[in-house]
Write a protein that holds these residues in place. Structure first.
Motif, PDB file in Angstrom:
ATOM      1  N   TRP A   1       1.140  -1.033   0.040  1.00  0.00           N
ATOM      2  CA  TRP A   1       0.450  -0.235  -0.346  1.00  0.00           C
ATOM      3  C   TRP A   1       0.835   0.806  -0.226  1.00  0.00           C
ATOM      4  O   TRP A   1       0.347   2.736  -0.309  1.00  0.00           O
ATOM      5  CB  TRP A   1      -0.875  -0.199   1.063  1.00  0.00           C
ATOM      6  CG  TRP A   1      -0.133  -0.251   2.439  1.00  0.00           C
ATOM      7  CD1 TRP A   1      -0.445  -1.260   3.066  1.00  0.00           C
ATOM      8  CD2 TRP A   1       0.432   0.662   3.427  1.00  0.00           C
ATOM      9  NE1 TRP A   1       0.157  -1.860   3.767  1.00  0.00           N
ATOM     10  CE2 TRP A   1       1.034  -0.625   4.637  1.00  0.00           C
ATOM     11  CE3 TRP A   1       1.338   1.495   3.470  1.00  0.00           C
ATOM     12  CZ2 TRP A   1       1.641   0.338   5.372  1.00  0.00           C
ATOM     13  CZ3 TRP A   1       1.743   2.599   4.846  1.00  0.00           C
ATOM     14  CH2 TRP A   1       2.394   1.245   5.102  1.00  0.00           C
TER      15      TRP A   1
ATOM     16  N   VAL B   1       0.967   6.304   2.002  1.00  0.00           N
ATOM     17  CA  VAL B   1      -0.421   5.273   1.392  1.00  0.00           C
ATOM     18  C   VAL B   1      -0.276   6.266  -0.547  1.00  0.00           C
ATOM     19  O   VAL B   1      -1.111   7.346  -0.639  1.00  0.00           O
ATOM     20  CB  VAL B   1      -1.348   5.714   2.223  1.00  0.00           C
ATOM     21  CG1 VAL B   1      -2.341   4.478   1.626  1.00  0.00           C
ATOM     22  CG2 VAL B   1      -1.037   5.773   3.331  1.00  0.00           C
TER      23      VAL B   1
ATOM     24  N   ALA C   1      -5.276   3.183  -1.984  1.00  0.00           N
ATOM     25  CA  ALA C   1      -4.716   2.021  -1.772  1.00  0.00           C
ATOM     26  C   ALA C   1      -4.874   2.398   0.375  1.00  0.00           C
ATOM     27  O   ALA C   1      -5.685   2.747   0.411  1.00  0.00           O
ATOM     28  CB  ALA C   1      -3.438   2.188  -1.538  1.00  0.00           C
ATOM     29  N   GLN C   2      -4.815   1.484   0.343  1.00  0.00           N
ATOM     30  CA  GLN C   2      -5.194   1.095   1.946  1.00  0.00           C
ATOM     31  C   GLN C   2      -4.537  -0.405   2.634  1.00  0.00           C
ATOM     32  O   GLN C   2      -4.331  -1.353   2.215  1.00  0.00           O
ATOM     33  CB  GLN C   2      -6.741   0.502   1.403  1.00  0.00           C
ATOM     34  CG  GLN C   2      -6.822  -0.773   1.332  1.00  0.00           C
ATOM     35  CD  GLN C   2      -9.211  -0.988   1.557  1.00  0.00           C
ATOM     36  OE1 GLN C   2      -9.945  -0.151   1.913  1.00  0.00           O
ATOM     37  NE2 GLN C   2      -9.529  -2.675   1.125  1.00  0.00           N
ATOM     38  N   LEU C   3      -4.708   0.189   3.759  1.00  0.00           N
ATOM     39  CA  LEU C   3      -3.994  -0.818   4.744  1.00  0.00           C
ATOM     40  C   LEU C   3      -4.829  -2.146   5.484  1.00  0.00           C
ATOM     41  O   LEU C   3      -6.468  -2.029   5.363  1.00  0.00           O
ATOM     42  CB  LEU C   3      -3.172   0.044   6.133  1.00  0.00           C
ATOM     43  CG  LEU C   3      -2.049   0.480   6.034  1.00  0.00           C
ATOM     44  CD1 LEU C   3      -2.536   1.455   4.587  1.00  0.00           C
ATOM     45  CD2 LEU C   3      -1.477   1.392   7.312  1.00  0.00           C
TER      46      LEU C   3
ATOM     47  N   ALA D   1      -6.959   4.034   4.623  1.00  0.00           N
ATOM     48  CA  ALA D   1      -7.285   4.463   3.075  1.00  0.00           C
ATOM     49  C   ALA D   1      -7.495   5.153   2.684  1.00  0.00           C
ATOM     50  O   ALA D   1      -6.959   6.628   3.239  1.00  0.00           O
ATOM     51  CB  ALA D   1      -8.270   3.558   3.045  1.00  0.00           C
TER      52      ALA D   1
ATOM     53  N   ASP E   1      -7.862  -7.606   4.111  1.00  0.00           N
ATOM     54  CA  ASP E   1      -6.587  -7.457   3.952  1.00  0.00           C
ATOM     55  C   ASP E   1      -7.113  -7.756   2.400  1.00  0.00           C
ATOM     56  O   ASP E   1      -7.132  -8.352   2.035  1.00  0.00           O
ATOM     57  CB  ASP E   1      -5.486  -8.146   4.627  1.00  0.00           C
ATOM     58  CG  ASP E   1      -4.217  -7.491   3.793  1.00  0.00           C
ATOM     59  OD1 ASP E   1      -4.052  -6.576   3.942  1.00  0.00           O
ATOM     60  OD2 ASP E   1      -3.333  -8.328   3.551  1.00  0.00           O
TER      61      ASP E   1
ATOM     62  N   TYR F   1      -4.422  -7.293   0.181  1.00  0.00           N
ATOM     63  CA  TYR F   1      -3.370  -7.930  -0.016  1.00  0.00           C
ATOM     64  C   TYR F   1      -3.423  -9.709   0.064  1.00  0.00           C
ATOM     65  O   TYR F   1      -2.456  -9.957  -0.104  1.00  0.00           O
ATOM     66  CB  TYR F   1      -2.506  -7.197  -0.097  1.00  0.00           C
ATOM     67  CG  TYR F   1      -2.596  -5.610  -0.881  1.00  0.00           C
ATOM     68  CD1 TYR F   1      -2.548  -5.578  -1.469  1.00  0.00           C
ATOM     69  CD2 TYR F   1      -2.644  -5.038   0.724  1.00  0.00           C
ATOM     70  CE1 TYR F   1      -2.279  -4.079  -1.733  1.00  0.00           C
ATOM     71  CE2 TYR F   1      -2.320  -3.802   0.602  1.00  0.00           C
ATOM     72  CZ  TYR F   1      -2.703  -3.201  -1.118  1.00  0.00           C
ATOM     73  OH  TYR F   1      -3.188  -1.914  -1.474  1.00  0.00           O
TER      74      TYR F   1
END
Length: 479
Positions: free
Chosen positions: A364, A383, A387-389, A436, A464, A466
């Motif tokens: 991210w 960030v 994207a986002q964590l 985010a 998540d 990812y």
């Protein structure tokens, strides 16, 4: 022809610039692009298909990002849970291609080498193709021009059954001492072992099955049990753990009768240590190579690499100085091969400086440790747009977020809201939260952590994008 790019090394001899979680192949050491990107760019000519990339699972997002920067596609990205050397890596790549009905020539290349002469590389490749099409297993040998003790050597003999310019491998020699290396160079019969190969997929697997069936059988089973998502093939960890750790040289090339050498005189370097990096760079009138904010006075044949601070040296000869934000390494240029042993010592001491830089890259974006005390830590977080964590919580720390630029979308328990420049929020201990970036520019913020434990393994992922919620929690997977 399909390139198989081996990107699993740790590059420990280039510490402190190269770290386990961000090794040398992902660094721009010899130009604007990274070593991995230079390797990929080298292969964009007619007849060369999209590559198969083999890398550590922890590096998959770095590889994907560097591929995307060049707008390059892949046949597949093989994700190793841990390294098992080059023979298993190439075996699984070859097996995957044969499963797809594609018994192609495989050009095996490490991701972290330098080649200065593209035309010479293509000429050597054309000659190697003739031999490989005839069933030979080609190793590219670099003419030994000086008594280098950091490389393995290959002795080659003429063979009338091979195409002109191709020689039969007579002997593999481990890294010699300087006296023996000088004898090899004087004889003219020896090449440096480049670690670059060309052979047909089925030929390699037939020879591997014959000479090292344990690797063959384990890789076959590991691939059967692996999961594929898009281009990514996640190699089954439990099975791969049983695979012997062995190189292509030891497992196959030293045992087969089909090994041959094609000379590669193309300005090759494996950039394996600081002295080889000094070799490939332009030097000033005193033989010095400098990068960064560096001032050199009355010094000769030195490499001085700054990474933020002013670095000044006086009266040095044949010295390497490398400065990073959290570490400095100084060595005589004749002793830089020993950096690997130094890294091993630091690992035994549990030093984090061998694992990550202060700035840590994530899918991210990135975060950079700015300051740390007994019960606090300050980070700069960036960030990427869109994207986002992960949706996560911490058991031992609270966090304060201050937006420096961009727009932050914050989820904290049952609330979701936006923050803009100079606004802030507080994330209590054990709150479920997510950060985010809904905007079109990077989000930059300062995070102040406070609590009894501030380790990056204090994280519980709930969601998540990812696919990291199923991973074992540890420092390398945090955030």
């Amino acid at each position: 022809m399909i390139p198989v790019i081996l990107s699993g090394g740790s590059g420990s001899r280039l510490w402190p610039l190269s770290r386990k979680q961000f090794p040398k192949q992902f660094l721009a050491l010899t130009g604007d692009h990274t070593l991995l990107q230079q390797t990929l760019e080298r292969l964009t000519f007619e007849g060369m298909q999209a590559p198969v990339v083999v890398c550590n699972k922890d590096h998959r997002f770095i590889v994907q990002e560097q591929l995307e920067a060049l707008k390059l596609a892949t046949q597949a990205i093989l994700l190793e849970p841990f390294g098992r050397n080059t023979a298993p890596a190439v075996a699984i790549a070859a097996m995957q291609l044969l499963n797809e009905g594609r018994d192609e020539l495989l050009l095996v290349l490490p991701a972290d080498h330098v080649l200065d002469d593209q035309k010479a590389f293509q000429r050597a490749l054309a000659l190697a193709t003739i031999a490989a099409e005839a069933g030979e297993m080609v190793l590219f040998g670099v003419p030994a021009s000086k008594p280098e003790t950091g490389y393995g050597y290959i002795k080659a003999n003429a063979d009338a059954g091979l195409p002109d310019g191709v020689n039969r491998v007579a002997q593999f020699v481990e890294k010699p001492d300087e006296q023996r290396a000088a004898q090899f160079v004087a004889s003219g019969d020896y090449f440096w072992n480049s670690g670059m190969f060309l052979f047909r997929a089925s030929r390699f697997l037939d020879e591997l099955k014959k000479h090292d069936p344990d690797i063959y059988d384990t890789c076959l089973l590991a691939l059967e049990r692996s999961a594929r998502e898009g281009d990514n093939i996640d190699i089954d960890e439990a099975t791969f753990a049983c695979c012997p750790d062995n190189s292509i040289d030891y497992a196959v090339m030293e045992k087969t009768s089909r090994a041959c050498v094609v000379p590669l005189d193309a300005g090759w370097s494996d950039v394996g240590c600081w002295s080889s990096l000094w070799d490939v760079h332009e030097k000033d009138a005193d033989g010095n190579v400098t990068k960064g904010d560096v001032v050199v006075q009355d010094s000769h044949n030195c490499l001085v690499h700054g990474n933020g601070k002013l670095v000044s040296v006086i009266g040095l000869e044949n010295i390497v100085v490398v400065e990073t934000k959290d570490a400095m390494m100084i060595a005589h240029k004749d002793r830089v091969q020993e950096v690997k042993q130094l890294v091993n010592t630091l690992n035994k001491q549990g030093r984090s400086e061998t694992q990550n830089h202060c700035e840590v890259y994530r899918p991210w974006g990135s975060y950079d440790s700015v300051d740390m005390g007994g019960r606090f830590q300050v980070k700069r977080i960036s960030v990427k747009p869109g994207a986002q964590l992960s949706l996560q919580m911490h058991h031992h720390r609270a966090e304060h977020w201050i937006v420096v630029s961009g727009t932050a979308q914050v989820t904290c328990d049952d609330k979701t809201f936006l923050l803009t420049e100079n606004q802030s929020t507080y994330i209590p201990i054990a709150s479920v939260h997510r950060l985010a970036n809904p905007g079109r520019i990077p989000l930059e913020l300062i995070e102040v952590q406070s609590g009894s434990y501030l380790g990056e393994d204090d994280i519980e992922r709930l969601e998540d994008v990812y696919g990291r919620t199923a991973e074992v929690r540890n420092v390398s997977h945090a955030r």
